[in-house]
Enzyme design. Structure first.
Site, PDB file in Angstrom:
ATOM      1  N   ASN A  33      -6.240  12.174   4.430  1.00  0.00           N
ATOM      2  CA  ASN A  33      -6.108  11.059   5.373  1.00  0.00           C
ATOM      3  C   ASN A  33      -7.453  10.334   5.431  1.00  0.00           C
ATOM      4  O   ASN A  33      -8.392  10.808   6.057  1.00  0.00           O
ATOM      5  CB  ASN A  33      -5.724  11.637   6.747  1.00  0.00           C
ATOM      6  CG  ASN A  33      -5.696  10.589   7.830  1.00  0.00           C
ATOM      7  OD1 ASN A  33      -5.766   9.377   7.558  1.00  0.00           O
ATOM      8  ND2 ASN A  33      -5.611  11.029   9.070  1.00  0.00           N
TER       9      ASN A  33
ATOM     10  N   LYS B  90      -8.168   7.646   6.884  1.00  0.00           N
ATOM     11  CA  LYS B  90      -8.385   6.925   8.156  1.00  0.00           C
ATOM     12  C   LYS B  90      -8.902   5.518   7.871  1.00  0.00           C
ATOM     13  O   LYS B  90      -8.562   4.935   6.850  1.00  0.00           O
ATOM     14  CB  LYS B  90      -9.306   7.734   9.075  1.00  0.00           C
ATOM     15  CG  LYS B  90      -8.836   9.189   9.233  1.00  0.00           C
ATOM     16  CD  LYS B  90      -9.497   9.930  10.340  1.00  0.00           C
ATOM     17  CE  LYS B  90      -8.930  11.344  10.388  1.00  0.00           C
ATOM     18  NZ  LYS B  90      -9.433  12.129  11.500  1.00  0.00           N
TER      19      LYS B  90
ATOM     20  N   HIS C 225      -0.121  10.702  14.304  1.00  0.00           N
ATOM     21  CA  HIS C 225      -1.484  11.235  14.253  1.00  0.00           C
ATOM     22  C   HIS C 225      -2.113  11.160  15.644  1.00  0.00           C
ATOM     23  O   HIS C 225      -1.897  10.197  16.374  1.00  0.00           O
ATOM     24  CB  HIS C 225      -2.333  10.458  13.237  1.00  0.00           C
ATOM     25  CG  HIS C 225      -3.642  11.145  12.997  1.00  0.00           C
ATOM     26  ND1 HIS C 225      -4.710  11.004  13.841  1.00  0.00           N
ATOM     27  CD2 HIS C 225      -4.025  12.028  12.043  1.00  0.00           C
ATOM     28  CE1 HIS C 225      -5.706  11.765  13.410  1.00  0.00           C
ATOM     29  NE2 HIS C 225      -5.312  12.397  12.322  1.00  0.00           N
TER      30      HIS C 225
ATOM     31  N   GLU D 145      -4.972  10.424  16.679  1.00  0.00           N
ATOM     32  CA  GLU D 145      -5.790   9.246  16.989  1.00  0.00           C
ATOM     33  C   GLU D 145      -4.900   8.100  17.444  1.00  0.00           C
ATOM     34  O   GLU D 145      -5.291   7.296  18.304  1.00  0.00           O
ATOM     35  CB  GLU D 145      -6.646   8.873  15.767  1.00  0.00           C
ATOM     36  CG  GLU D 145      -7.835   9.828  15.650  1.00  0.00           C
ATOM     37  CD  GLU D 145      -8.292  10.106  14.242  1.00  0.00           C
ATOM     38  OE1 GLU D 145      -7.959   9.345  13.319  1.00  0.00           O
ATOM     39  OE2 GLU D 145      -8.990  11.131  14.057  1.00  0.00           O
TER      40      GLU D 145
ATOM     41  N   GLU E  32      -2.034  19.636  13.990  1.00  0.00           N
ATOM     42  CA  GLU E  32      -3.440  19.247  14.087  1.00  0.00           C
ATOM     43  C   GLU E  32      -3.905  19.369  15.536  1.00  0.00           C
ATOM     44  O   GLU E  32      -3.705  18.442  16.342  1.00  0.00           O
ATOM     45  CB  GLU E  32      -3.622  17.802  13.618  1.00  0.00           C
ATOM     46  CG  GLU E  32      -3.256  17.598  12.166  1.00  0.00           C
ATOM     47  CD  GLU E  32      -4.010  16.411  11.576  1.00  0.00           C
ATOM     48  OE1 GLU E  32      -4.728  16.612  10.590  1.00  0.00           O
ATOM     49  OE2 GLU E  32      -3.897  15.298  12.123  1.00  0.00           O
TER      50      GLU E  32
ATOM     51  N   GLY F 293     -12.094  16.295  13.292  1.00  0.00           N
ATOM     52  CA  GLY F 293     -13.371  15.596  13.170  1.00  0.00           C
ATOM     53  C   GLY F 293     -14.497  16.238  13.956  1.00  0.00           C
ATOM     54  O   GLY F 293     -15.547  15.633  14.152  1.00  0.00           O
TER      55      GLY F 293
ATOM     56  N   SER G 228     -10.640  19.633  10.629  1.00  0.00           N
ATOM     57  CA  SER G 228     -11.887  20.167  10.076  1.00  0.00           C
ATOM     58  C   SER G 228     -11.658  21.166   8.941  1.00  0.00           C
ATOM     59  O   SER G 228     -12.343  22.188   8.850  1.00  0.00           O
ATOM     60  CB  SER G 228     -12.754  20.777  11.182  1.00  0.00           C
ATOM     61  OG  SER G 228     -13.129  19.786  12.124  1.00  0.00           O
TER      62      SER G 228
HETATM   63  P1  PGA Z   1     -10.647  16.062   9.894  1.00  0.00           P
HETATM   64  O1  PGA Z   1      -9.371  15.148  10.218  1.00  0.00           O
HETATM   65  O2  PGA Z   1     -10.318  16.836   8.644  1.00  0.00           O
HETATM   66  O3  PGA Z   1     -11.788  15.087   9.684  1.00  0.00           O
HETATM   67  O4  PGA Z   1     -10.856  16.963  11.061  1.00  0.00           O
HETATM   68  C1  PGA Z   1      -8.064  15.620  10.038  1.00  0.00           C
HETATM   69  C2  PGA Z   1      -7.078  14.562  10.440  1.00  0.00           C
HETATM   70  O5  PGA Z   1      -7.328  13.847  11.410  1.00  0.00           O
HETATM   71  O6  PGA Z   1      -6.024  14.406   9.809  1.00  0.00           O
END
Ligand code: PGA
Length: 253
Positions: free
Chosen positions: A8, A10, A93, A95, A167, A173, A210
């Site tokens: 992803n 982003k 997601h 976010e 997630e 993140g 992460s």
């Molecule tokens: P990350 O993000 O691996 O940077 O923690 C995962 C995601 O949001 O899909």
């Protein structure tokens, strides 16, 4: 089940940088066997990245989608528009849920519209840190899944068209990965919940939050974790390829 490693991206990379990254991912993962690989660039990159990846084993996905096929929805992108540009679409997601106020019901509508358009859909679910502390993890993912699948009405989805990404919001993140035991507990629970809601016998469930080359193998060793949704580490082809490599032996056989 063939594990899936999805990157992803982003809101990162220019179109040109995205094409370069896609080519680097294809090259770095060219020897991988027994793993499905996908990258999810921004909408603006989809056509160029699809062209760059033609003839490779790396699939292309979108990070979001709207729930109507067409109409007066300024700025939105419909599932019909994505057809031909990508095979997979992510919805729900955290976010989008937490920064943009996307609701469980909207995620369900996006799932339903995308399946209708013939796209494969990855539904992301997960609890916040406060919800985990209050012991609400299972009830939160159950609510998110039930709302998503309720939008399908009585039409059961094809098992291979739906992927769930677990997630935990506190792990995204942050560098704070869920332990393999924590991730397994919820991914196993999700499989049971999806079976109850849809009849899909063993849905593909990914872990995200992460994931790095260092922790990937221990996550993939868990029986209910069928791959990963990778954010930060997917922007570096070598790191992403190392996560892909970690998935191959763990699930084979
Ligand atoms: P990350 O993000 O691996 O940077 O923690 C995962 C995601 O949001 O899909």
């Amino acid at each position: 089940m063939t594990p899936l490693i999805a990157g992803n991206w982003k809101m990162n990379t220019t179109v040109e940088e995205g094409v370069t990254l896609a080519r680097a991912v294809a090259e770095a993962t060219a020897e991988a066997r027994g793993v499905a690989i996908a990258v999810l660039p921004p909408f603006t990159h989809l056509a160029a990245v699809r062209d760059a990846l033609r003839g490779t084993a790396v699939a292309v996905g979108a990070q979001d989608v709207f729930w109507e096929d067409s109409g007066a929805f300024t700025g939105e992108v419909s599932p019909l528009m994505l057809r031909g540009l990508c095979d997979l679409v992510l919805t729900g997601h955290s976010e989008r849920r937490h920064l943009l106020g996307e609701t469980d019901e909207q995620v369900g509508r996006k799932l339903a519209a995308s399946l209708r358009a013939g796209l494969r859909v990855m539904v992301a679910v997960g609890e916040t840190e406060g919800e985990r502390d209050r012991d609400e993890t299972f009830s939160v993912v159950d609510r998110q899944l039930q709302a998503a699948f309720a939008a399908l009405g009585d039409a059961p989805p094809n098992g291979s068209d739906v992927v769930v990404a677990y997630e935990p919001v506190w792990a995204i993140g942050t560098g704070r990965t869920a332990t393999p035991e924590q991730a397994e507990e919820v991914c196993g629970h999700i499989k049971v919940a999806v079976r109850a809601a849809t009849g899909i016998e063993s849905a593909q469930v990914l872990y995200g939050g992460s994931v790095t080359p260092v922790n990937a193998a221990s996550l993939f060793a868990e029986p209910s974790i069928d791959g990963a949704l990778v954010g930060g580490a997917s922007l570096k082809a070598a790191d992403f390829a190392a996560i892909v490599a970690a998935a191959a032996p763990a699930v084979a056989g």
